[in-house]
Design a protein around this motif. Structure first.
Motif, mmCIF file in Angstrom:
data_model
loop_
_atom_site.group_PDB
_atom_site.id
_atom_site.type_symbol
_atom_site.label_atom_id
_atom_site.label_comp_id
_atom_site.label_asym_id
_atom_site.label_seq_id
_atom_site.Cartn_x
_atom_site.Cartn_y
_atom_site.Cartn_z
ATOM 1 N N MET A 1 0.845 -1.169 0.000
ATOM 2 C CA MET A 1 0.000 0.000 0.000
ATOM 3 C C MET A 1 0.895 1.239 0.000
ATOM 4 S SD MET A 1 -2.973 1.335 2.620
ATOM 5 C CE MET A 1 -2.514 0.247 3.886
ATOM 6 N N ALA A 2 0.593 2.183 -0.868
ATOM 7 C CA ALA A 2 1.362 3.416 -0.979
ATOM 8 C C ALA A 2 0.608 4.564 -0.330
ATOM 9 C CB ALA A 2 1.623 3.730 -2.447
ATOM 10 N N GLY A 3 1.372 5.538 0.132
ATOM 11 C CA GLY A 3 0.788 6.753 0.684
ATOM 12 C C GLY A 3 0.978 7.897 -0.300
ATOM 13 N N LEU A 4 -0.121 8.545 -0.667
ATOM 14 C CA LEU A 4 -0.070 9.651 -1.621
ATOM 15 C C LEU A 4 -0.496 10.950 -0.971
ATOM 16 C CD1 LEU A 4 -0.629 7.016 -3.441
ATOM 17 C CD2 LEU A 4 -1.168 8.699 -5.152
ATOM 18 N N LEU A 5 0.171 12.012 -1.363
ATOM 19 C CA LEU A 5 -0.203 13.358 -0.952
ATOM 20 C C LEU A 5 -0.659 14.097 -2.202
ATOM 21 C CD1 LEU A 5 -0.405 15.728 1.023
ATOM 22 C CD2 LEU A 5 2.037 16.157 0.602
ATOM 23 N N ILE A 6 -1.864 14.622 -2.163
ATOM 24 C CA ILE A 6 -2.430 15.361 -3.287
ATOM 25 C C ILE A 6 -2.432 16.832 -2.898
ATOM 26 C CG2 ILE A 6 -4.459 15.694 -4.744
ATOM 27 C CD1 ILE A 6 -5.205 12.724 -3.835
ATOM 28 N N ILE A 7 -1.703 17.650 -3.657
ATOM 29 C CA ILE A 7 -1.640 19.088 -3.388
ATOM 30 C C ILE A 7 -2.283 19.806 -4.564
ATOM 31 C CG2 ILE A 7 -0.176 21.051 -2.816
ATOM 32 C CD1 ILE A 7 2.010 19.037 -1.993
ATOM 33 N N ASP A 8 -3.475 20.335 -4.323
ATOM 34 C CA ASP A 8 -4.235 21.004 -5.376
ATOM 35 C C ASP A 8 -5.254 21.924 -4.719
ATOM 36 O OD1 ASP A 8 -5.999 21.639 -7.573
ATOM 37 O OD2 ASP A 8 -5.236 19.851 -8.586
ATOM 38 N N ASP A 9 -5.444 23.102 -5.274
ATOM 39 C CA ASP A 9 -6.415 24.045 -4.705
ATOM 40 C C ASP A 9 -7.845 23.761 -5.170
ATOM 41 O OD1 ASP A 9 -5.600 24.888 -7.264
ATOM 42 O OD2 ASP A 9 -6.222 26.948 -6.866
ATOM 43 N N ASP A 10 -8.011 22.866 -6.105
ATOM 44 C CA ASP A 10 -9.340 22.486 -6.585
ATOM 45 C C ASP A 10 -9.849 21.322 -5.725
ATOM 46 O OD1 ASP A 10 -11.511 21.271 -7.949
ATOM 47 O OD2 ASP A 10 -10.789 22.047 -9.869
ATOM 48 N N ARG A 11 -10.789 21.614 -4.858
ATOM 49 C CA ARG A 11 -11.280 20.613 -3.903
ATOM 50 C C ARG A 11 -11.968 19.429 -4.593
ATOM 51 N NH1 ARG A 11 -10.713 22.641 1.257
ATOM 52 N NH2 ARG A 11 -10.298 24.879 1.323
ATOM 53 N N GLU A 12 -12.618 19.670 -5.717
ATOM 54 C CA GLU A 12 -13.272 18.578 -6.446
ATOM 55 C C GLU A 12 -12.239 17.606 -7.009
ATOM 56 O OE1 GLU A 12 -16.535 17.725 -6.793
ATOM 57 O OE2 GLU A 12 -16.867 19.291 -5.296
ATOM 58 N N ILE A 13 -11.170 18.136 -7.555
ATOM 59 C CA ILE A 13 -10.086 17.278 -8.064
ATOM 60 C C ILE A 13 -9.510 16.450 -6.923
ATOM 61 C CG2 ILE A 13 -7.728 17.295 -9.003
ATOM 62 C CD1 ILE A 13 -9.508 18.020 -11.210
ATOM 63 N N CYS A 14 -9.278 17.090 -5.791
ATOM 64 C CA CYS A 14 -8.733 16.372 -4.627
ATOM 65 C C CYS A 14 -9.667 15.260 -4.180
ATOM 66 C CB CYS A 14 -8.493 17.351 -3.476
ATOM 67 S SG CYS A 14 -7.139 18.485 -3.773
ATOM 68 N N ARG A 15 -10.946 15.552 -4.124
ATOM 69 C CA ARG A 15 -11.930 14.559 -3.701
ATOM 70 C C ARG A 15 -11.931 13.371 -4.672
ATOM 71 N NH1 ARG A 15 -16.520 17.686 -3.422
ATOM 72 N NH2 ARG A 15 -15.530 18.615 -1.637
ATOM 73 N N PHE A 16 -11.952 13.663 -5.967
ATOM 74 C CA PHE A 16 -11.949 12.605 -6.981
ATOM 75 C C PHE A 16 -10.691 11.752 -6.882
ATOM 76 C CE2 PHE A 16 -10.347 11.244 -11.119
ATOM 77 C CZ PHE A 16 -11.341 10.352 -11.485
ATOM 78 N N LEU A 17 -9.525 12.397 -6.841
ATOM 79 C CA LEU A 17 -8.268 11.652 -6.808
ATOM 80 C C LEU A 17 -8.121 10.838 -5.532
ATOM 81 C CD1 LEU A 17 -5.788 14.266 -8.311
ATOM 82 C CD2 LEU A 17 -6.604 12.156 -9.375
ATOM 83 N N SER A 18 -8.501 11.398 -4.392
ATOM 84 C CA SER A 18 -8.352 10.662 -3.144
ATOM 85 C C SER A 18 -9.270 9.439 -3.114
ATOM 86 C CB SER A 18 -8.577 11.559 -1.931
ATOM 87 O OG SER A 18 -9.878 12.076 -1.903
ATOM 88 N N ARG A 19 -10.489 9.573 -3.633
ATOM 89 C CA ARG A 19 -11.386 8.408 -3.700
ATOM 90 C C ARG A 19 -10.815 7.328 -4.614
ATOM 91 N NH1 ARG A 19 -17.088 11.528 -4.413
ATOM 92 N NH2 ARG A 19 -17.254 12.289 -2.277
ATOM 93 N N TRP A 20 -10.309 7.752 -5.748
ATOM 94 C CA TRP A 20 -9.736 6.823 -6.725
ATOM 95 C C TRP A 20 -8.548 6.077 -6.116
ATOM 96 C CZ3 TRP A 20 -5.199 7.546 -10.027
ATOM 97 C CH2 TRP A 20 -5.115 6.606 -11.041
ATOM 98 N N VAL A 21 -7.666 6.806 -5.453
ATOM 99 C CA VAL A 21 -6.480 6.219 -4.824
ATOM 100 C C VAL A 21 -6.891 5.233 -3.732
ATOM 101 C CG1 VAL A 21 -4.561 6.811 -3.282
ATOM 102 C CG2 VAL A 21 -4.915 8.114 -5.385
ATOM 103 N N GLU A 22 -7.870 5.612 -2.913
ATOM 104 C CA GLU A 22 -8.312 4.751 -1.826
ATOM 105 C C GLU A 22 -9.020 3.494 -2.344
ATOM 106 O OE1 GLU A 22 -10.414 7.565 0.603
ATOM 107 O OE2 GLU A 22 -8.522 8.356 1.410
ATOM 108 N N LYS A 23 -9.742 3.612 -3.467
ATOM 109 C CA LYS A 23 -10.366 2.427 -4.069
ATOM 110 C C LYS A 23 -9.321 1.426 -4.545
ATOM 111 C CE LYS A 23 -14.772 4.304 -5.557
ATOM 112 N NZ LYS A 23 -15.650 4.617 -6.690
ATOM 113 N N MET A 24 -8.146 1.920 -4.870
ATOM 114 C CA MET A 24 -7.054 1.060 -5.315
ATOM 115 C C MET A 24 -6.299 0.453 -4.126
ATOM 116 S SD MET A 24 -5.713 3.310 -8.567
ATOM 117 C CE MET A 24 -4.139 2.536 -8.538
#
Length: 75
Positions: free
Chosen positions: A1-24
């Motif tokens: 399992m990898a740990g990812l840090l998402i740095i982005d000011d667009d909260r929707e992008i962050c929400r999408f990417l974090s869900r996608w990463v966690e589903k993996m």
């Protein structure tokens, strides 16, 4: 399992990417400012950082060298 840090000011992008990463099966942490991203990266253990370039306070590339020098030395 990898740990990812998402740095982005667009909260929707962050929400999408974090869900996608966690589903993996990985963990995701989110920062919405460059300063917050640096703080989280310095305090945590991350294998990968997804970094946006355009922020209201500056360019994401400005913190890239500091991110790479953090204790976990993420990709």
């Amino acid at each position: 399992m990898a740990g990812l840090l998402i740095i982005d000011d667009d909260r929707e992008i962050c929400r999408f990417l974090s869900r996608w990463v966690e589903k993996m099966g990985h963990t995701a942490s989110v920062a919405n400012t460059l300063e917050q991203g640096l703080e989280k990266c310095r305090a945590g253990q991350f294998d990968l950082v997804l970094l946006d370039l355009e922020f209201p306070e500056g360019n994401g590339l400005e913190i890239l060298s500091d991110l790479l020098k953090s204790r976990s030395a993420p990709e």
